[in-house]
Design a protein around this motif. Structure first.
Motif, PDB file in Angstrom:
ATOM      1  N   VAL A  70       0.858  -1.180   0.000  1.00  0.00           N
ATOM      2  CA  VAL A  70       0.000   0.000   0.000  1.00  0.00           C
ATOM      3  C   VAL A  70       0.896   1.232   0.000  1.00  0.00           C
ATOM      4  CG1 VAL A  70      -1.782   1.290   1.223  1.00  0.00           C
ATOM      5  CG2 VAL A  70      -1.834  -1.205   1.239  1.00  0.00           C
ATOM      6  N   VAL A  71       0.625   2.156  -0.933  1.00  0.00           N
ATOM      7  CA  VAL A  71       1.417   3.381  -1.051  1.00  0.00           C
ATOM      8  C   VAL A  71       0.456   4.559  -1.095  1.00  0.00           C
ATOM      9  CG1 VAL A  71       3.307   2.227  -2.264  1.00  0.00           C
ATOM     10  CG2 VAL A  71       1.405   3.234  -3.573  1.00  0.00           C
ATOM     11  N   SER A  72       1.008   5.762  -1.009  1.00  0.00           N
ATOM     12  CA  SER A  72       0.185   6.955  -1.167  1.00  0.00           C
ATOM     13  C   SER A  72      -0.140   7.163  -2.628  1.00  0.00           C
ATOM     14  CB  SER A  72       0.897   8.183  -0.599  1.00  0.00           C
ATOM     15  OG  SER A  72       2.035   8.483  -1.383  1.00  0.00           O
ATOM     16  N   LEU A  73      -1.247   7.811  -2.869  1.00  0.00           N
ATOM     17  CA  LEU A  73      -1.630   8.068  -4.262  1.00  0.00           C
ATOM     18  C   LEU A  73      -0.611   8.978  -4.931  1.00  0.00           C
ATOM     19  CD1 LEU A  73      -5.134   8.506  -5.642  1.00  0.00           C
ATOM     20  CD2 LEU A  73      -3.451  10.215  -6.279  1.00  0.00           C
ATOM     21  N   GLY A  74       0.016   9.880  -4.149  1.00  0.00           N
ATOM     22  CA  GLY A  74       1.051  10.751  -4.720  1.00  0.00           C
ATOM     23  C   GLY A  74       2.235   9.954  -5.232  1.00  0.00           C
ATOM     24  N   ALA A  75       2.668   8.915  -4.460  1.00  0.00           N
ATOM     25  CA  ALA A  75       3.790   8.076  -4.899  1.00  0.00           C
ATOM     26  C   ALA A  75       3.423   7.321  -6.166  1.00  0.00           C
ATOM     27  CB  ALA A  75       4.182   7.110  -3.784  1.00  0.00           C
ATOM     28  N   GLU A  76       2.182   6.838  -6.256  1.00  0.00           N
ATOM     29  CA  GLU A  76       1.743   6.107  -7.453  1.00  0.00           C
ATOM     30  C   GLU A  76       1.690   7.031  -8.658  1.00  0.00           C
ATOM     31  OE1 GLU A  76       0.402   2.602  -9.488  1.00  0.00           O
ATOM     32  OE2 GLU A  76       1.462   2.977  -7.607  1.00  0.00           O
ATOM     33  N   ILE A  77       1.312   8.296  -8.439  1.00  0.00           N
ATOM     34  CA  ILE A  77       1.274   9.258  -9.539  1.00  0.00           C
ATOM     35  C   ILE A  77       2.700   9.573 -10.015  1.00  0.00           C
ATOM     36  CG2 ILE A  77       0.721  11.649 -10.119  1.00  0.00           C
ATOM     37  CD1 ILE A  77      -1.671   9.775 -10.182  1.00  0.00           C
ATOM     38  N   ASP A  78       3.648   9.674  -9.059  1.00  0.00           N
ATOM     39  CA  ASP A  78       5.055   9.918  -9.444  1.00  0.00           C
ATOM     40  C   ASP A  78       5.575   8.791 -10.314  1.00  0.00           C
ATOM     41  OD1 ASP A  78       5.019  12.261  -8.055  1.00  0.00           O
ATOM     42  OD2 ASP A  78       5.952  11.429  -6.234  1.00  0.00           O
ATOM     43  N   TYR A  79       5.232   7.542  -9.916  1.00  0.00           N
ATOM     44  CA  TYR A  79       5.677   6.389 -10.703  1.00  0.00           C
ATOM     45  C   TYR A  79       5.045   6.424 -12.096  1.00  0.00           C
ATOM     46  CZ  TYR A  79       6.059   1.539 -12.249  1.00  0.00           C
ATOM     47  OH  TYR A  79       6.287   0.411 -12.980  1.00  0.00           O
ATOM     48  N   THR A  80       3.778   6.773 -12.154  1.00  0.00           N
ATOM     49  CA  THR A  80       3.081   6.845 -13.447  1.00  0.00           C
ATOM     50  C   THR A  80       3.665   7.965 -14.309  1.00  0.00           C
ATOM     51  OG1 THR A  80       1.054   6.044 -12.385  1.00  0.00           O
ATOM     52  CG2 THR A  80       0.815   7.085 -14.535  1.00  0.00           C
ATOM     53  N   SER A  81       4.010   9.087 -13.689  1.00  0.00           N
ATOM     54  CA  SER A  81       4.607  10.209 -14.424  1.00  0.00           C
ATOM     55  C   SER A  81       5.964   9.809 -15.000  1.00  0.00           C
ATOM     56  CB  SER A  81       4.759  11.417 -13.509  1.00  0.00           C
ATOM     57  OG  SER A  81       3.502  11.853 -13.047  1.00  0.00           O
ATOM     58  N   ALA A  82       6.745   9.054 -14.202  1.00  0.00           N
ATOM     59  CA  ALA A  82       8.053   8.599 -14.701  1.00  0.00           C
ATOM     60  C   ALA A  82       7.876   7.690 -15.908  1.00  0.00           C
ATOM     61  CB  ALA A  82       8.799   7.867 -13.576  1.00  0.00           C
ATOM     62  N   TYR A  83       6.850   6.834 -15.840  1.00  0.00           N
ATOM     63  CA  TYR A  83       6.589   5.947 -16.983  1.00  0.00           C
ATOM     64  C   TYR A  83       6.228   6.753 -18.224  1.00  0.00           C
ATOM     65  CZ  TYR A  83       4.059   2.666 -19.958  1.00  0.00           C
ATOM     66  OH  TYR A  83       3.619   1.949 -21.038  1.00  0.00           O
ATOM     67  N   LEU A  84       5.369   7.744 -18.059  1.00  0.00           N
ATOM     68  CA  LEU A  84       4.956   8.554 -19.203  1.00  0.00           C
ATOM     69  C   LEU A  84       6.103   9.371 -19.759  1.00  0.00           C
ATOM     70  CD1 LEU A  84       1.419   9.717 -17.981  1.00  0.00           C
ATOM     71  CD2 LEU A  84       1.906   8.261 -19.957  1.00  0.00           C
ATOM     72  N   GLU A  85       7.009   9.836 -18.891  1.00  0.00           N
ATOM     73  CA  GLU A  85       8.172  10.583 -19.383  1.00  0.00           C
ATOM     74  C   GLU A  85       9.065   9.691 -20.226  1.00  0.00           C
ATOM     75  OE1 GLU A  85      10.262  12.758 -16.423  1.00  0.00           O
ATOM     76  OE2 GLU A  85       8.440  13.565 -15.507  1.00  0.00           O
ATOM     77  N   CYS A  86       9.212   8.437 -19.781  1.00  0.00           N
ATOM     78  CA  CYS A  86      10.001   7.487 -20.585  1.00  0.00           C
ATOM     79  C   CYS A  86       9.361   7.294 -21.950  1.00  0.00           C
ATOM     80  CB  CYS A  86      10.119   6.153 -19.858  1.00  0.00           C
ATOM     81  SG  CYS A  86      11.134   6.195 -18.378  1.00  0.00           S
ATOM     82  N   MET A  87       8.001   7.149 -21.939  1.00  0.00           N
ATOM     83  CA  MET A  87       7.311   6.992 -23.215  1.00  0.00           C
ATOM     84  C   MET A  87       7.408   8.257 -24.068  1.00  0.00           C
ATOM     85  SD  MET A  87       6.108   3.883 -23.296  1.00  0.00           S
ATOM     86  CE  MET A  87       7.700   3.502 -22.524  1.00  0.00           C
ATOM     87  N   LYS A  88       7.439   9.409 -23.414  1.00  0.00           N
ATOM     88  CA  LYS A  88       7.564  10.668 -24.146  1.00  0.00           C
ATOM     89  C   LYS A  88       8.921  10.771 -24.821  1.00  0.00           C
ATOM     90  CE  LYS A  88       6.342  14.914 -25.243  1.00  0.00           C
ATOM     91  NZ  LYS A  88       5.274  15.191 -26.223  1.00  0.00           N
ATOM     92  N   ILE A  89      10.002  10.348 -24.131  1.00  0.00           N
ATOM     93  CA  ILE A  89      11.341  10.360 -24.737  1.00  0.00           C
ATOM     94  C   ILE A  89      11.363   9.454 -25.956  1.00  0.00           C
ATOM     95  CG2 ILE A  89      13.753   9.692 -24.331  1.00  0.00           C
ATOM     96  CD1 ILE A  89      13.339  10.566 -21.428  1.00  0.00           C
ATOM     97  N   ARG A  90      10.653   8.357 -25.849  1.00  0.00           N
ATOM     98  CA  ARG A  90      10.679   7.401 -26.973  1.00  0.00           C
ATOM     99  C   ARG A  90       9.844   7.879 -28.150  1.00  0.00           C
ATOM    100  NH1 ARG A  90       8.342   1.180 -26.873  1.00  0.00           N
ATOM    101  NH2 ARG A  90       8.711   0.755 -29.109  1.00  0.00           N
ATOM    102  N   TYR A  91       8.605   8.363 -27.871  1.00  0.00           N
ATOM    103  CA  TYR A  91       7.700   8.676 -28.978  1.00  0.00           C
ATOM    104  C   TYR A  91       7.640  10.163 -29.315  1.00  0.00           C
ATOM    105  CZ  TYR A  91       6.042   3.888 -28.351  1.00  0.00           C
ATOM    106  OH  TYR A  91       5.965   2.541 -28.268  1.00  0.00           O
ATOM    107  N   GLN A  92       8.308  11.006 -28.542  1.00  0.00           N
ATOM    108  CA  GLN A  92       8.417  12.437 -28.818  1.00  0.00           C
ATOM    109  C   GLN A  92       7.020  13.068 -28.966  1.00  0.00           C
ATOM    110  OE1 GLN A  92      11.352  14.089 -28.707  1.00  0.00           O
ATOM    111  NE2 GLN A  92      12.249  12.123 -28.050  1.00  0.00           N
ATOM    112  N   ASP A  93       6.824  13.734 -30.082  1.00  0.00           N
ATOM    113  CA  ASP A  93       5.586  14.503 -30.280  1.00  0.00           C
ATOM    114  C   ASP A  93       4.367  13.632 -30.565  1.00  0.00           C
ATOM    115  OD1 ASP A  93       7.005  16.782 -29.884  1.00  0.00           O
ATOM    116  OD2 ASP A  93       7.351  17.172 -32.032  1.00  0.00           O
ATOM    117  N   ASP A  94       4.589  12.334 -30.777  1.00  0.00           N
ATOM    118  CA  ASP A  94       3.447  11.449 -31.012  1.00  0.00           C
ATOM    119  C   ASP A  94       2.676  11.164 -29.720  1.00  0.00           C
ATOM    120  OD1 ASP A  94       3.715  11.200 -33.720  1.00  0.00           O
ATOM    121  OD2 ASP A  94       5.066   9.483 -33.593  1.00  0.00           O
ATOM    122  N   LEU A  95       3.238  11.504 -28.584  1.00  0.00           N
ATOM    123  CA  LEU A  95       2.580  11.238 -27.307  1.00  0.00           C
ATOM    124  C   LEU A  95       2.336  12.556 -26.576  1.00  0.00           C
ATOM    125  CD1 LEU A  95       1.519   9.398 -25.074  1.00  0.00           C
ATOM    126  CD2 LEU A  95       3.886   9.246 -24.197  1.00  0.00           C
TER     127      LEU A  95
END
Length: 606
Positions: free
Chosen positions: A452-477
């Motif tokens: 069990v984690v805080s929702l803020g920690a889960e959002i940080d993890y999700t944001s890190a995932y999306l940033e990785c996807m953003k680096i990969r797909y650039q303007d397509d995401l």
């Protein structure tokens, strides 16, 4: 105590017995009361109808007695001859001038008329008027005078009757009242008839009088008894009230007006003076044309029914009290051993050992056997319950850990490929940033501190995932995360949001970009909600159907879903929400015109 609980067995048994007894008693008494009330009503109606018929016949009989006297006079040739002799005599205007023969004729005629009256005195006075101006009376008063019959108020009506009877209204007779004190306050009813000669010519009028008290004696006697407070009214064919013939009770017209407006008789009407509901029975005499009304209050009429009701209610109440006491005793006898068994159940402690204890004999073998079997079962259950709980706890922990530690190998593979491409292009800063995010993600999912984690920690993890996807797909995401501050600190299951975003990426890349992902978190009343939306093609129909089937299987069997090596999947998210929040979980999927939306949530902790 168990007895004090409305849901207890004793209470239910008692109420069941009581309800059955009350229903059976109510149905029996109600049916009996309905039947008896109908019978009493019918008997009462028949009684009042028979009474009205009987009284009307008695009135007819009294009038018939008077009429018989007039008929005997009308058909007596001897009386007619004597009247003709008197009519032919001279100097009859003054009694002092009467000759001996004339006085003898008057006396003889009077005696003949007295004989016509008879010993029963069916008429109080009999008078004959001829059209020659002679009048002779006998009975209460013997009198011979000269009177002009044409001047009498009843003359025209009697003549038009052509020999039929005409009955007058009850009224005092001044002549009799002056002659006799006894007749001072008396009312008399007169019956008139025309008599004819041998050739059918009208020769005079016969008047027979009887006091109203004698004619209406049957009604007067009943009223004086006052046993049922009945009242009687008599009206003639012209609507004139004949009875009561004196006093202030002049309401007969109202009752007869009501009769005219009704089709069925007897009828219920409201007394115009007291407003009390009354039953009125009518009878029309074919002999006299008189209409008799017998009036009785509904309360008095149904007095036998009321007495029957009181008696029946008392008996019913006594029966109910007895049967309810019996049902209480029966319920107590049946539930006493159940209460003991209930006490034993409350003492169950699976951490220790309870030796079977046989209860005292309650007289109900099935319940005693049930108690013994239960305690034996308890002993056997204790030997395995600890192992079962421990095994189940370990299984749940292992499954949650396995679910939390999954990561899509495609994501790692694609990320490493992206790093190599970026290295060839000399994108060292981007590689550094990507590796930092990836390292942060691996550290987050490999942490075993808590599921069990805080929702803020889960959002940080999700944001890190999306940033990785953003680096990969650039303007397509394109993505946007909007979370209210009040949600950041609430506890939620670990790795519950990022898989939803990963699911969007998994399906969105199959269409032309840019791909848009929107994450929104908010509070709705007493629950937190996270909605993830994309603009992709949505979930294929076959996979959506498979997801629904798996969720239905999970709801029916309550068994954990099998693990998948290709990612956590929506089914795993559903299970973790179900395990964490039970029926308070939120898991909804919405197909949009363009894209896919899923909402998860749970209750806010106190």
């Amino acid at each position: 105590m168990i007895w004090k609980l409305t849901g207890s067995i004793r209470y239910q048994l008692y109420m069941t017995y009581a309800l059955i007894i009350v229903l059976v008693t109510a149905i029996y008494v109600g049916a009996f009361f309905f039947y008896e009330s109908k019978q009493i009503t019918l008997r009462s109606l028949m009684s009042i109808n028979e009474l009205s018929l009987s009284l009307s016949n008695k009135l007819d009989l009294e009038i018939q007695k008077i009429d018989d006297v007039t008929l005997s006079v009308a058909y007596s040739n001897l009386i007619k001859d004597r009247l003709l002799q008197l009519s032919g005599s001279r100097d009859m205007t003054e009694p002092a001038s009467y000759s001996a023969d004339q006085i003898a004729d008057i006396k003889e005629l009077s005696e003949i008329m007295v004989a016509a009256i008879g010993p029963t005195q069916s008429v109080r006075e009999l008078t004959i008027y001829d059209f020659e101006g002679n009048r002779i009376s006998t009975g209460a008063l013997l009198k011979y005078t000269k009177e002009d019959v044409n001047s009498k108020s009843w003359y025209e009506e009697v003549i038009q009757g052509e020999g039929g009877i005409v009955i007058g209204m009850p009224e005092p007779d001044e002549e009799l009242a002056q002659s006799f004190v006894f007749f001072k306050d008396k009312y008399f009813i007169s019956l008139y008839r025309t008599y004819f000669g041998g050739f059918g010519e009208a020769q005079g009028i016969i008047k027979a009088q009887q006091d109203a008290e004698t004619i209406f004696s049957s009604l007067i006697d009943l009223e004086h008894r006052n046993e049922s407070r009945k009242r009687f009214y008599v009206m003639d064919g012209k609507g004139n009230q004949l009875y009561p013939y004196e006093g202030e009770d002049k309401t007969a017209g109202y009752y007869f007006e009501q009769r005219a407006s009704q089709e069925r008789h007897p009828i219920y009407i409201n007394n115009p003076l007291s407003g009390e509901k009354e039953l009125v029975s009518y009878h029309l005499s074919e002999e006299t044309g008189w209409l008799l009304a017998v009036v009785i209050s509904k309360k008095e009429l149904f007095e036998p029914l009321r007495q029957f009701t009181v008696t029946a209610a008392a008996i019913t109440l006594a029966i109910l009290v007895f049967t309810l006491l019996f049902s209480y005793y029966a319920a107590q006898k049946i539930t006493r051993p159940i209460a003991r068994l209930h006490s034993s159940i409350k003492k169950i402690d699976l951490t220790g050992t309870i030796q079977p204890k046989r209860l005292t004999d309650s007289g109900i073998n099935e319940i005693e056997a049930l108690n013994l079997a239960f305690q034996n079962m308890q002993t056997k259950l204790q030997s395995s319950v600890d192992k079962l709980l421990y095994s189940q706890s370990q299984e749940i922990t292992a499954k949650i850990a396995a679910l939390s530690s999954q990561m899509n190998p495609h994501f790692l593979f694609n990320t490493i490929t992206t790093v190599s491409i970026m290295a060839e292009e000399g994108m060292s800063e981007e590689i550094l940033h990507l590796c930092q995010k990836l390292s942060s993600m691996l550290r987050y999912i490999s942490s075993e501190e808590s599921n069990v984690v805080s929702l803020g920690a889960e959002i940080d993890y999700t944001s890190a995932y999306l940033e990785c996807m953003k680096i990969r797909y650039q303007d397509d995401l394109l993505y946007n995360i909007v979370i209210t501050d009040e949600l950041m600190g609430i506890p939620i299951p670990k790795l519950i949001i990022q898989p939803l975003v990963e699911n969007c990426m998994k399906h969105a890349i199959h269409v032309e970009g840019p791909w848009e992902i929107f994450v929104k978190g908010y509070v709705n009343e007493n629950e937190w909600l996270i909605t993830v939306t994309d603009n992709g093609p949505g979930m294929p129909e076959d996979k959506r159907r498979l997801l629904v089937e798996k969720i239905s299987e999970l709801e029916e069997t309550d068994r954990f879903p099998g693990l998948s090596i290709d990612g956590m999947g929506l089914l795993n998210i559903y299970f973790r929400l179900k395990f964490s929040y039970g029926e308070q979980m939120v898991f909804t999927i919405e197909e949009r015109d363009s894209g896919f939306s899923i909402t998860i949530g749970g209750p806010l902790s106190d």
